[in-house]
Each structure stands twice: as C-alpha cells, then as structure tokens.
Design a protein around this motif. Structure first.
Motif, PDB file in Angstrom:
ATOM      1  N   ARG A 101     -14.032   2.805   2.383  1.00 45.71           N
ATOM      2  CA  ARG A 101     -13.275   2.582   1.370  1.00 45.71           C
ATOM      3  C   ARG A 101     -12.067   1.868   1.794  1.00 45.71           C
ATOM      4  NH1 ARG A 101     -12.659   6.705  -3.430  1.00 45.71           N
ATOM      5  NH2 ARG A 101     -14.820   5.892  -3.796  1.00 45.71           N
ATOM      6  N   TRP A 102     -11.403   2.304   2.884  1.00 42.19           N
ATOM      7  CA  TRP A 102     -10.019   1.592   3.364  1.00 42.19           C
ATOM      8  C   TRP A 102     -10.364   0.239   3.684  1.00 42.19           C
ATOM      9  CZ3 TRP A 102      -9.718  -0.442   8.307  1.00 42.19           C
ATOM     10  CH2 TRP A 102     -11.015   0.004   9.266  1.00 42.19           C
ATOM     11  N   LEU A 107      -8.236  -5.717  -0.821  1.00 43.39           N
ATOM     12  CA  LEU A 107      -7.459  -5.699  -2.216  1.00 43.39           C
ATOM     13  C   LEU A 107      -6.007  -6.347  -1.605  1.00 43.39           C
ATOM     14  CD1 LEU A 107      -8.509  -2.465  -3.943  1.00 43.39           C
ATOM     15  CD2 LEU A 107      -8.943  -4.786  -4.690  1.00 43.39           C
ATOM     16  N   LEU A 108      -5.696  -5.354  -0.561  1.00 42.38           N
ATOM     17  CA  LEU A 108      -4.229  -5.891  -0.218  1.00 42.38           C
ATOM     18  C   LEU A 108      -4.084  -7.295   0.353  1.00 42.38           C
ATOM     19  CD1 LEU A 108      -3.618  -2.654   2.062  1.00 42.38           C
ATOM     20  CD2 LEU A 108      -2.427  -3.255  -0.246  1.00 42.38           C
ATOM     21  N   THR A 160      -3.027   5.105  -3.117  1.00 43.27           N
ATOM     22  CA  THR A 160      -4.285   5.889  -2.589  1.00 43.27           C
ATOM     23  C   THR A 160      -4.056   7.319  -2.092  1.00 43.27           C
ATOM     24  OG1 THR A 160      -6.354   5.754  -1.455  1.00 43.27           O
ATOM     25  CG2 THR A 160      -4.490   4.916  -0.347  1.00 43.27           C
ATOM     26  N   VAL A 220      -6.728   3.468  -6.118  1.00 42.60           N
ATOM     27  CA  VAL A 220      -8.224   3.979  -5.404  1.00 42.60           C
ATOM     28  C   VAL A 220      -7.902   5.204  -4.723  1.00 42.60           C
ATOM     29  CG1 VAL A 220      -9.869   2.902  -3.853  1.00 42.60           C
ATOM     30  CG2 VAL A 220      -8.288   1.300  -5.110  1.00 42.60           C
ATOM     31  N   VAL A 277      -1.605  -1.468  -4.064  1.00 46.22           N
ATOM     32  CA  VAL A 277      -2.668  -0.267  -4.061  1.00 46.22           C
ATOM     33  C   VAL A 277      -1.952   1.148  -3.700  1.00 46.22           C
ATOM     34  CG1 VAL A 277      -5.033   0.720  -2.977  1.00 46.22           C
ATOM     35  CG2 VAL A 277      -4.558  -1.838  -3.267  1.00 46.22           C
ATOM     36  N   ASP A 287     -12.277  -1.730   1.925  1.00 49.67           N
ATOM     37  CA  ASP A 287     -12.087  -2.308   0.468  1.00 49.67           C
ATOM     38  C   ASP A 287     -10.583  -2.447   0.075  1.00 49.67           C
ATOM     39  OD1 ASP A 287     -14.651  -2.124   0.294  1.00 49.67           O
ATOM     40  OD2 ASP A 287     -14.791  -0.249  -1.032  1.00 49.67           O
ATOM     41  N   VAL A 288      -9.882  -1.577   0.474  1.00 50.36           N
ATOM     42  CA  VAL A 288      -8.334  -1.574   0.048  1.00 50.36           C
ATOM     43  C   VAL A 288      -7.715  -2.506   0.927  1.00 50.36           C
ATOM     44  CG1 VAL A 288      -6.367  -0.149   0.506  1.00 50.36           C
ATOM     45  CG2 VAL A 288      -8.306   0.981  -0.609  1.00 50.36           C
ATOM     46  N   GLU A 289      -8.036  -2.712   2.336  1.00 52.31           N
ATOM     47  CA  GLU A 289      -7.788  -3.733   2.948  1.00 52.31           C
ATOM     48  C   GLU A 289      -7.713  -5.081   2.149  1.00 52.31           C
ATOM     49  OE1 GLU A 289      -5.512  -4.779   5.968  1.00 52.31           O
ATOM     50  OE2 GLU A 289      -5.811  -2.932   5.571  1.00 52.31           O
ATOM     51  N   LEU A 303      -8.780   7.411   0.206  1.00 52.99           N
ATOM     52  CA  LEU A 303      -9.079   6.324   1.027  1.00 52.99           C
ATOM     53  C   LEU A 303     -10.032   6.639   2.202  1.00 52.99           C
ATOM     54  CD1 LEU A 303      -7.560   3.776   1.971  1.00 52.99           C
ATOM     55  CD2 LEU A 303      -6.022   4.987   3.508  1.00 52.99           C
ATOM     56  N   LEU A 361       0.718  -1.134  -0.116  1.00 50.10           N
ATOM     57  CA  LEU A 361      -0.062   0.170  -0.124  1.00 50.10           C
ATOM     58  C   LEU A 361       0.899   1.078   0.051  1.00 50.10           C
ATOM     59  CD1 LEU A 361      -2.650   1.442   0.428  1.00 50.10           C
ATOM     60  CD2 LEU A 361      -2.539   1.260   2.888  1.00 50.10           C
TER      61      LEU A 361
END
Lengths: 910, 234
Positions: free
Chosen positions: A129-130, A136-137, A145, A113, A143, A132-134, A116, A30
């Motif tokens: 959204r964070w 993805l990671l 952001t 993305v 990612v 979502d990012v989690e 965040l 990230l």
C-alpha cells in the motif's frame, strides 16, 4: 570560530534546496499517524483531523479506513465521501482493496488511506500500500495514513525480538522519513490494556493467542519507547533540516557515509537493518555491497537469490547497492569504501570459526587493511545454529539441471585427477631405476600443477594427497609400504602436499578471475556490439531487429519493443513476439507514462513475468522494452539490470536518432517540393505574363500612334487591352489559388491600419468602380490589426470587383469597418440584385457564380480566394442578403494586442 | 545650347516588349538603346552614359539584382525595374538594391511613361537642388521656413511627421520601402518596427489628404512602401 565567509550559504546547497522545494511543491504532502501498537487510536485521530479539514472546505475523500467495527470510529465516517473499494478475485472469493485508479481519477485534495503497511492482494498494481500512497503523492494528492511501530522495516526485527511476534508487512524507513509530518498517537500502556479488556482493540480471531502474548505490559512499554524514540529521531532530523534550511552550515558530513557487506548467512538481513538504522541516526548515506567470491558463486541458485534479496532489502532501506566479483572480500570491500569515500564499515560478526578461513578474522583483516576506517560489528542473533542447519540442508536440496551437471563434472574431475596420479605412478616406475628420487618428486609436482590448471582446486588437492601417498608407497624405501625409513622424506611429503595445495588454490583463483574477466568482457563486448549495430540503423525496423537479437544473445531472453503512436499509445512492433512474450500493454503504458520500469523484479506489478523498461531518450520517452528472461535470476543481478538499462538507453537514443533522421528527410522532401512548386509557379507566371504584357503594351501603343486611329480601330485596340488585362487578372487568380491550395502561403503579418489597406484597394479598383457610387465608413480610431496587407487587399479588391460586376451601373457600394469585441468586422455591401436565396454559402465554392448563365465575365475564383485568405488569418467570411435588397459580404479578423504606441518614439525624437 | 536627346538603355529579353517600350520612349523624345543580356547592358551603361535604365529583372543570363548592385557601385542613374514576379520581397529587394521604381507586368504604356517622367524630373531636380517651396494638391510646404499649409490654413506637424514629409518630397514620385523610411527617419536601429511608418503615414494623411481613406498623393504601395505623387495623374 566561524568567519563571516564560512557563514555564507553555499550557492549549490541553496540551489539544491530550491530544486527540492520545487519538487515538493508539486508533490502531495504525507502525514503519518504513528503509534506503538494497535488500539492507541490512530485511525480515530486521523478521522478527527480530516473532519476538521473537511469542515474548513478541503476536498477530503476516504480512500480506505478500517473501523474494525468500533462504533465511535465509524461515527466519524458519516458524511465524508468514501471511495468504493475495488473487488479483487482471490482464490475464488473477492478481496476488497483500495482502488488506486479511482482515487487518481477522483483527485481529491486530501485522501485518507489507513494502514500504510498493508499488503495488497495479488493482481493489484503495487504489492504494497505504501507504493500506492507514493503514487498518490506523486500525483499531487495529500495523504493521511496510519502506521504502527512494528511495521517499520528497520525496527521489524527489534520488535520481533521484544515481543516474539514477527509481522511480515513492513514499510521501508524511507517512506516514514520522507513523510512531511508524523503525528505520534500515544496512550500509556495501562490505559491501552484497559481498552483491550473493554474490547475496544481490534484483534483478528486467528491471532488471538499471539495477541495475548503481544499485549503484555512489558511489551507495550517497550513498543511505546520505540515509537517515541523513533519519532524523536525524526524530530531531530526535522530540526537538522531546519537548521540546514536556515543557515546552511556544514552539517553535511559526507565522510559519515557508511558501507555494509551482505554475506550469505541468515544474519545478513539483520546486519542490513542495523546499518540502515545507523545510517538513519547519523543522517548519512549508506552503501551495501555483496562480494561474490568463487565459493559464493558455487552456491545453489536459491541461496544466491536470497543474497540478492537481502541486497534488494538494502536498496529498499535506502542504500546504494553493488555486486562485486572478487576472490578477496576484504580488499575489494576496502577498495569500494575508498572509491566512494565511505568512512564507516558495518559488518556482521563472524560465525563460529570453522567455515571460511578468511571469514574467521574478517574484522581484524579489514582493520589491518584500513586502519583509518571505523568498523562496526553487529552481534549475531540466534542464527548460528539455524545457519548451520541451512547450510547442511541446502546442499542436497538444490535441484535443477545446472547444479547436478556441475556435480557430475566435479566427480569426473576427481576421477581424472586419480587417473592422472595412477598414470604418472605407472610411468615413473621404470624411470625410478635410472633417475634420482628428487626427479620423480618433480614429475609428481608437475602432475599436481597440471591437474590444478585443468580441474581446479579440489582435484588438485586430491592429486596432491594421492601423489604423496603413491610416492611414499612406490618409490620411498621401503617400497610398497607406507613406512618411511628416512625421516627427510617427511619433509618431501610436506613440501609436495603444500606445493600441490597452494598451486591448486592459486590456479583456482586465476580461473575465477579469468571467468569474471570473461563475463566483464562479454558484457563490454555485447554493449559494443549493440552500440555498433544500432549506430548503423536508419530505420525503426532495423532498431527493432537489432535490439531483439542483442537481448536474445546477451540475456537469453525474448524481447519486444513497444513504440508509441502519435497519440502516445503504445503498440507492439512485432505481433509475433507479443504473443510469445504475453505482453501486457497496460503495464507497458504505465511504464511509458511514468518513465519507470515495471513488471518483473520491480516495485510495480512484480508478479508479471515480463520486465518493462522505458526507453528514455534525451528529449522524451521513445517506447518500452519488454523483456522476458528464460533464466529469471539473470535479470535480478544488479549488473545485468544495469546492462539492460544501458541497452535500453542505447536503443532509446537509436530510436530518437532514427526519428530525427525521418524528420530531417521529411523536411528535406518538403523543402524540395516547395522549391519545385515555387519555381514552377514562377516560370508559369513569367511565361503567361510576358505575352500579356506585350498584348497590353502593343494595344496601348496603337492608341497612341500618330496619326490617330479611326474611332472603330481605337475601340478595337482598347478592347484588346481590356481583355488582355482581364486575362492577366485571371492568371493571377489561378496562380494564387494554386499557391493557396498547396498550403504554402506564408503570411507576412504586420501591424497595419486598416484604412491604408482600404485606400490601396480602392485605388486598385478605381477603374472598374467608375460607374458606381462608393461610400467608405472606416472610423479613424480603429486599432491596428495584424494582417498580411497584400492578401487582405486582395480580399477587398475581389469583393469590390464582385460588387461592381454583379450590380448595375449607378449602384451604391458601401465599404464599412468596425471593431466588435475582439474582432474587426469589415463588410462590402451593395444595393444590387443580391445573391440567389439559399446560395449564400455556395458562392464561396470554386468556380461557382451567383447565377449559372451570365454574361458577366470572370471565373468564380475570387470568393474562394477570399475565404482562403480570411481563414488563414483566423477570420470568418460570410455572404448575406441585405434586408433592403442587395448582397453583403462580411469578414472578421481577430484583433490582438498592438505593439507599444509609437507616440513614445515621437517623444524621444521630438 | 542644343540639348542632346536623353539616352535610355532598355535591358529586356522579350523582343515585343522592347518594341513597344522603345516606341513609347522615342515618342517622348528619348534615344533608346536596346540590349537583351545583362552583360551587354552593364557595358552599355558604362559607355553610353545613359540618363535612364529600364531593366527586366528576369533575364535569362543572370539575376537583375546583381546587375543593380554592380551598377550602383559606380553610377546613380535612375533605374526602373520591370518584373513579372509577384513576390513583394523581390520588389523590396530591387528597391533596396538601388532601383528607383518598379512596374509589374503586365503594365501599360501610360504607367511606364509616368514613372519615366517622375524619374527624369527627380534627376533634374537633384541637379538643380530642391526649391524651397513644394506643392501637391492644395498643400504647400515651405522647406526653408519649415511651414505647411493646406488650403491656406497652417497645419501643425510633429517633428517626425515633418521629417517623414520632407523625405517623401525629396523622393517625390519614387517608391520608398518601409526599411528605407525607417532608416532615414527613425535611424538604423528601428528597421524592424514597420508599424511606426504606417501609423505616422496615417497621421500625415489625416492632416494632409482630403479623404484619408482614398488618398490622392500619399499612396501606399501595399507591402512595399509609399510613394508621394504630386499630381493625381502621374
């Protein structure tokens, strides 16, 4: 002075490091583009970097990027792949949101993305959204952001204080601190203001007024400082991590860990954020506890939920949280700190001294109890007034059946207390003539104690006051007046009042302890019950029934167990509860696949009314427990959640045990049936072969008798012998077929030279091939092949036997083998009449023969057995007609990697 | 001196099989004692001092394997096992337990007599000691000079091949299981490496047999072991 041994890295720490690196290797990286405010150019910087990587050949996809209509930014988007946003219906129109599932499906190496801190529309998988990012990671996708400083959870209130603009979209500091890289995007305040004037900074229309307040030079400078500092903190963290990485010195001061207390005031969040910041600066772990006193327990539900909300905030900020039920806050906090080896205590400064007697001096009290623990008091914000307001307003505004019931009960007990005093007064009136007044006092005190025991503190206080008044009025001369002639009665009154109040207080404390103990016992009891019940369950149905009942009983919640089928797809066990619960299989499946709870009260789809807890057993997840509580608050209390998790673990273990019981039973049944079949086949084989042996043996003895038999007799004897042998072959074939069909043939695989098997097959068929010409083409350098020699010999024998049966005497039979790529191909061909056209495949069917009406003996089992054997070796067998006439049977066997050559062994021995 | 007839004990529960086996053996000049239980068989083996035992593995009063292990505790008399079992593990088990040879039912009288002859000759040879010259087909082995000739031409054998060959010669006519061969030639630690034996048997055949794909002397008992036969019809 560090000695040599102190410099040596601790193996445990090294191991932890290796584990962390392993986890990191799987995780995506990230990178956060971090700025002090909107307009500094984070998105632009991110896109420039992404374009560069894309040009270098990285698989870059834009998940979501807000250009806010800026042309220069939009220009950067050109020829990068953009993921189409997902429409989410919201109040009649569609909101467009980042499509997480599409991104996971697309699986780029790097995804962009933006923003965040963004909050997703209702109905998205995660509220933020964070998160979502989690995900993805976690899926291994890198990612990029962007983030503004005011969206950081722990700085949120600080920024609010500076700018007077509070933003509600926040990102927990852990997300920021766990980022692999943070790139600070920074421009001086003046330049930013110029850009603002030039219209290069996006400002939402509805927030223009706020924005004009926000974008003041002073604010911008302060924000810039905050962003720089926060980044500097992080860099220092990196430096420390690097140092730990390089020479693991004792940077870990576990004693640095700190503890904060969550209270009922509005300032609690502030304290929690401050503690989080401190913990971050000290690089220390931290805990947050909420001590629920009897007084706090009586608070209206809404306020208790708010406290629990603060506790959740602490958890999001990275704290370990706990709820302690105790009447004495200070002692239990200190005990907790000592148990967990926490050396620093962060508390909020007490409000103006009026509300709680113990709170007035909580700082000093804690300091007195534990002089060795550092105490940090966080100053109060503006919240005192507001706090008072909240208090007064929340009392009447607490609706709900529960609290009004309670109030009625409360009024009733005051009434009872009054009545008790009246009754005692009336009762004592006649006694006053005979007894001393001190005895009367004793009766009143007894009354107060009884009232305290029965009705609690308030009623006891009332009773104490009433008793004093009544005693004064009716018994102390001058009677029927509150005037007191003798001063010593003043002391009596004071003592009476004190005794009443103290007793009341003590009794109320005892009652509270008893209730807490009761709760605890209830929990332990219910755990014991479910554990006992589950330990007796031997079928899935029983486990389901017991879990449903136990959860209903303990949590007053309806529950459903969702169990996976063989493919890992969840299904509800009892359809009735499914409809009652309104279970969403999609969420449940997510919880099952990820092994994380989802739904109500979690980070994933918290909008759902149902909580999905995965049932994690030691070997694998066994299903999902769906719980819908009628009183939702019950599931938010950490203790209850822990209890539910324990339930889930117990259920999972029960399910696993049941599973293995079934597996064991299956194995037992299979073993038993195999044993039966084997003994049946053995018996059959014995009983059929014994008479055949006698036939063969006696017929042969006949031919050997002296004097010799006549030629005709000799021929008969030989015929008997031949037929008996044929019969024996047939029996063998039938028994073999039965064994193969039952699927119980265990291959005795060994590395074999094919030559040897060919040799023994030819040896076995010598007799019947006497009248044929047999050619063998087996190259000497064929590699070893891993086969069951006996079975492959059977194949060859059957093929040779077929060739001899279906060709006229004198025909040529060719047995050839060659290695083709990774297969060994073996063929038996003849120059006989060949197979009937179109029946090349049919000959392998059971009881099929080349020609329907034929005098050639034999039941058509041989080729079926051949096919079964070859296929069990992962080979293929086909029948073809040779171009020049005659049939050819070819089978292939896979060639593996033969074991090390035996030549080495020779060297060792030679 | 007038040699007494050699004694064979026949342990078999099926009367008709006993009948033709006895006929065949008596025609060969054996004196045959029949019993239909293992217990009696064991007693007879002790009292009658047999020169041969023919044992049916599937007896109603017990397992032939146990009989073999008991017997081998105190006697080295040749034992030929008769078995209706097809499982190769049973044959290997019987051979490893000390049987000299086996026949699978149904068997012919000719096969039986061939095995009996081989067994009694081995016994005789064992008493007299192995001669220094051994021959099969056109192969001639001089055990004292450690030379091997085929059709008059010297053949070079590696040490392991030679050791294998002498083992086969010492047990000529008898089935040797893979395990027995491995233990004797490679040592007890190699008993799992079955493919060594197959590979070296292949080498031996290529050096000594006329047609290695259709061996006449070094025969494979598929999945059980090997047997060296001296003359083609034995």
């Amino acid at each position: 002075m560090p000695t040599l041994s102190e410099q040596r890295p601790d193996p445990d720490l090294l191991l932890a490091k290796v584990k962390r690196q392993e986890a990191e290797a799987r995780r995506g990286k990230l990178r956060i583009y971090f700025g002090s405010s909107a307009g500094v150019g984070k998105t632009y910087a991110m896109l420039v970097a992404a374009r560069k990587l894309s040009a270098e050949g990285r698989d870059v996809v834009i998940g979501v990027v807000e250009t806010h209509g800026r042309a220069e930014t939009a220009a950067l988007l050109a020829d990068l792949e953009i993921l189409p946003p997902k429409p989410m219906p919201y109040r009649g129109k569609d909101l467009y949101e980042f499509d997480l599932d599409a991104a996971l499906l697309r699986r780029p190496a790097l995804i962009l993305v933006d923003e965040l801190a963004h909050s997703n529309a209702r109905g998205a998988r995660h509220p933020k959204r964070w998160q979502d990012v989690e995900e993805l990671l976690a899926a291994g996708i890198d990612v990029f952001t962007t983030l503004n400083v005011q969206h950081l959870e722990s700085l949120n209130d600080v920024v609010g204080g500076i700018t007077n603009v509070r933003v509600w979209e926040t990102v927990p500091d852990t997300a920021f601190d766990d980022a692999d890289e943070v790139v600070l995007v920074d421009i001086p305040a003046d330049e930013l203001l110029e850009r603002l004037k030039a219209g290069k900074v996006y400002v939402p229309h509805q927030a223009e007024r706020a924005a004009s307040n926000f974008f003041r030079k002073g604010n911008l400078m302060a924000l810039r400082e905050l962003a720089l500092r926060r980044t500097a903190d992080r860099v220092e963290g990196d430096v420390q991590a690097y140092r730990v990485d390089k020479s693991i010195e004792s940077v870990w001061k576990t004693a640095n860990a700190l503890l904060t207390c969550v209270g009922p005031d509005a300032g609690a969040e502030r304290v929690v954020r401050a503690a989080a910041r401190l913990a971050g600066q000290w690089n220390a772990e931290w805990h947050a506890v909420y001590v629920e006193t009897p007084g706090l327990q009586r608070l209206p539900a809404a306020r208790r939920e708010k406290i629990l909300g603060t506790l959740r905030l602490a958890k999001e900020l990275g704290a370990t949280t706990a709820v302690i039920a105790s009447a004495d806050v200070a002692t239990s906090v200190i005990a907790y700190a000592r148990n967990h080896n926490l050396s620093k205590l962060v508390i909020g400064r007490d409000p103006a001294r009026r509300l709680w007697p113990w709170q007035r001096s909580s700082g000093q009290k804690l300091a007195m109890l534990a002089p060795d623990i550092d105490l940090v008091e966080i100053g109060r914000a503006d919240g005192v007034m507001q706090n008072g307001d909240a208090r007064t307003s929340s009392w009447p505004a607490s609706p709900g059946v529960e609290s009004s019931d309670r109030r009625k009960f409360k009024q009733l007990r005051y009434l009872w207390a009054t009545l008790a005093c009246v009754a005692v007064t009336l009762l004592s009136m006649p006694l006053a003539a005979h007894f001393d007044r001190s005895n009367i006092v004793a009766i009143f005190i007894l009354t107060v104690v009884l009232v305290a025991v029965r009705f609690g503190r308030g009623a006891a206080a009332l009773a104490a006051v009433l008793s004093v008044c009544s005693f004064d009025f009716f018994f102390v001369p001058p009677r029927f007046s509150f005037a007191v002639s003798d001063v010593q009665y003043i002391l009596t009154f004071i003592i009476m009042l004190a005794v009443g109040l103290i007793t009341g207080q003590l009794t109320a404390g005892l009652r509270f302890q008893a209730r807490v103990a009761g709760h605890r016992e209830e929990r332990a009891g219910s755990l014991y019950e479910i554990a006992r019940d589950l330990s007796g369950a031997v079928q899935i149905d029983q486990v389901v029934r017991i879990s449903d009942a136990s959860i209903e009983r303990t949590f007053r919640a309806s529950a459903a167990l969702l169990l996976p089928n063989a493919a890992g797809q969840l299904a509800v066990t009892a359809p009735r509860t499914e409809t009652a619960l309104n279970v969403d299989i999609g969420i449940a499946q997510w919880a099952f696949d990820k092994g994380q709870p989802a739904g109500f009260g979690t980070d994933t789809l918290p909008g759902s009314e149902v909580l999905y807890v995965p049932l994690r057993a030691p070997t694998q997840a066994r299903g999902v427990l769906a719980v819908k509580a009628r009183n939702r608050r019950l599931l938010l209390i950490p203790e209850q959640r822990q209890l539910l998790d324990t339930f889930a673990a117990l259920i999972a273990i029960a399910l696993e045990r049941v599973h293995y019981v079934e597996v064991a039973q299956d194995a037992l049944v299979r073993m038993e049936s195999e044993r039966l079949r084997n003994s049946l086949l053995a018996a059959l084989s014995h009983d059929l072969r014994t008479p055949l042996t006698v036939l063969v043996g006696l017929a042969e003895s006949l031919t050997l008798t002296k004097p010799a038999l006549s030629p005709a007799q000799l021929e008969s004897a030989e015929a008997i012998q031949d037929e008996a042998r044929r019969m024996s072959t047939l029996v063998s074939n039938l028994l073999d077929m039965a064994r193969i069909e039952s699927g119980e043939v265990k291959l005795n695989l060994q590395w074999q030279p094919l030559e040897e098997v060919v040799g023994s097959a030819l040896n076995a068929t010598q007799g019947m091939l006497k009248q044929h010409v047999v050619e063998v083409h087996v190259p000497r350098d064929l590699p070893l092949v891993r086969i069951d020699a006996l079975l492959i010999e059977r194949v060859l024998v059957n093929l040779l036997e077929n060739a001899s049966k279906y060709t006229p005497p004198g025909s040529r039979i060719i047995l050839a083998a060659e290695a083709i790529a990774d297969q060994l191909s073996v063929s038996v061909s003849d120059n006989g009449p060949g197979l009937p056209a179109g029946r090349e495949e049919a000959v392998f069917q059971k009881f099929t023969r080349g020609e329907r009406e034929s005098a050639t003996p034999g039941v058509g089992l041989g080729l079926t057995i051949c096919r079964a054997i070859v296929e069990s070796h992962q080979g293929k067998i086909v029948a073809t007609n040779r171009p020049g006439g005659g049939a050819r049977f070819t089978f292939t066997l896979p060639l593996g990697q033969p074991p090390a050559a035996a030549e080495e062994a020779e060297a060792a021995h030679g | 001196m007038a040699e007494p007839l050699p004694v064979a004990i026949l342990v078999e529960d099926e009367r008709q099989i006993r009948r033709f086996v006895r006929t065949a053996l008596e025609a060969e000049g054996w004196s045959v004692h029949e019993t239909d239980t293992l217990r009696q068989g064991l007693i007879d083996s002790g009292t009658r001092k047999p020169d041969l035992i023919i044992l049916d593995l599937g007896m109603p009063d017990g397992d032939g394997m146990t009989f073999l292990r008991d017997l081998r505790g105190w006697s080295s008399v040749p034992v030929i096992v008769l078995s209706a079992r097809v499982g190769e593990q049973d044959k290997i088990g019987a051979l490893d337990a000390g049987a000299d040879d086996y026949l699978t039912k149904p068997f012919g009288v000719g096969e039986l007599l061939a095995r009996v002859r081989a067994a009694s000759r081995r016994r005789r040879d064992a008493g007299a000691g192995l001669g220094s010259i051994f021959e099969f087909g056109d192969v001639k082995i001089d055990l004292s000079l450690r030379t091997v000739h085929k059709g008059g031409a010297p053949i070079h054998l590696t040490p392991i091949e030679y050791r294998l060959l002498t083992l086969l010669i010492a047990n000529s006519g008898k089935v040797l299981t893979h395990r027995q061969i491995l233990r004797e030639v490679w040592g007890p630690s190699h008993t799992a490496d079955g493919h060594y034996v197959r590979v070296y048997m292949g080498h031996l055949r290529q050096k000594l047999e006329d047609d290695p794909a259709q061996p006449k002397h070094i025969l494979t008992e598929t999945a059980v072991g090997y047997r060296l036969v001296q003359s083609a019809r034995e």
